[in-house]
Design a protein around this motif. Structure first.
Motif, short mmCIF file in Angstrom:
data_model
loop_
_atom_site.label_atom_id
_atom_site.label_comp_id
_atom_site.label_asym_id
_atom_site.label_seq_id
_atom_site.Cartn_x
_atom_site.Cartn_y
_atom_site.Cartn_z
N ILE A 9 0.84 -1.19 0.00
CA ILE A 9 0.00 0.00 0.00
C ILE A 9 0.88 1.24 0.00
N THR A 10 0.53 2.18 -0.87
CA THR A 10 1.22 3.47 -0.93
C THR A 10 0.19 4.58 -0.82
N HIS A 11 0.47 5.56 0.03
CA HIS A 11 -0.40 6.74 0.16
C HIS A 11 0.31 7.91 -0.52
N ARG A 12 -0.35 8.49 -1.50
CA ARG A 12 0.18 9.67 -2.19
C ARG A 12 -0.71 10.86 -1.86
N ASN A 13 -0.36 11.57 -0.78
CA ASN A 13 -1.20 12.68 -0.31
C ASN A 13 -2.65 12.25 -0.17
N PHE A 44 -2.56 2.01 -4.53
CA PHE A 44 -2.19 3.41 -4.34
C PHE A 44 -3.44 4.19 -3.94
N PHE A 45 -3.40 4.82 -2.77
CA PHE A 45 -4.45 5.73 -2.36
C PHE A 45 -3.95 7.12 -2.72
N ILE A 46 -4.67 7.80 -3.62
CA ILE A 46 -4.17 9.05 -4.18
C ILE A 46 -5.20 10.18 -4.01
N SER A 47 -4.70 11.41 -4.01
CA SER A 47 -5.59 12.56 -3.80
C SER A 47 -6.10 13.17 -5.10
N GLU A 48 -5.45 12.88 -6.21
CA GLU A 48 -5.84 13.47 -7.49
C GLU A 48 -6.06 12.37 -8.53
N LYS A 65 -5.47 1.89 -8.23
CA LYS A 65 -5.42 3.27 -7.75
C LYS A 65 -6.82 3.64 -7.26
N VAL A 66 -6.88 4.26 -6.08
CA VAL A 66 -8.16 4.66 -5.49
C VAL A 66 -8.09 6.13 -5.11
N LEU A 67 -9.02 6.91 -5.62
CA LEU A 67 -9.10 8.33 -5.31
C LEU A 67 -9.68 8.50 -3.90
N THR A 68 -9.04 9.33 -3.07
CA THR A 68 -9.48 9.51 -1.68
C THR A 68 -9.97 10.91 -1.36
#
Length: 133
Positions: A9-13, A44-48, A65-68
Motif C-alpha cells: 500500500i502506498t499513500h500519495r497525499n 495506491f491511495f491518491i488525492s488526485e 489506484k483509489v481516489l481519496t
C-alpha cells in the motif's frame, strides 16, 4: 503449504490519517477472504485523479489506484472492492478486459462491490460511524 499473496500500500497525499490504516487493513483482509487473489498487488491511495480514471482504476501490472480526496471511507472502500473484483476477474477467473460501461465484467464488479460493502458492515457493525467519516 499455501503461498499468500502480498499487498503493498502506498499513500500519495491520500489525506487518510495513519490511525485509520487499521480500517483499510481490516477491509483488505476481508476482501482477500471473499475474493482470494493469487498475484501480489500494489494499491495506491491518491488525492488526485490520474489519466481517465473516475474514482478508481487497475492496471495490467497488478496495480489499483483509489481516489481519496473529499470522499468518505465507505465510498473509498467500495471503489477498492470494485477494482479488487476486476483484479480477481483477471487474476483468478482469467477473464479478458471487458467494456468500461456495462457488460459482464463491469456489471459483476458493480454488484459485488455493493454486496461486499454490506457484508463488511454487517460483520463489523461497530465501524458504522467510521465508514461515514
Amino acid at each position: 503449504f499455501i503461498l499468500r499473496m502480498k499487498v503493498i500500500i502506498t499513500h500519495r497525499n491520500s489525506g487518510i490519517p495513519q490511525k485509520d490504516y487499521k480500517l483499510i487493513d481490516l477491509f483488505l483482509r476481508f476482501l482477500q477472504k471473499q475474493y482470494p487473489l493469487k498475484n501480489d498487488l500494489k494499491i495506491f491511495f491518491i488525492s488526485e485523479r490520474t489519466g481517465n480514471m473516475t474514482t478508481g482504476s487497475r492496471t495490467e501490472e497488478n496495480e489499483i489506484k483509489v481516489l481519496t480526496k473529499g470522499r468518505i471511507y465507505r465510498d473509498i472502500l467500495r471503489t477498492l472492492s470494485h477494482e479488487w473484483v476486476h483484479e480477481y476477474q483477471r487474476d483468478v477467473l482469467k477473464w479478458k478486459h471487458g467494456s468500461d460501461i456495462g457488460g459482464r465484467n463491469e456489471d459483476m464488479a458493480n454488484s459485488e462491490a455493493g454486496a461486499l460493502m454490506k457484508m463488511f458492515e454487517k460483520i463489523y457493525p461497530g465501524l458504522e460511524d467510521k465508514m461515514y467519516e
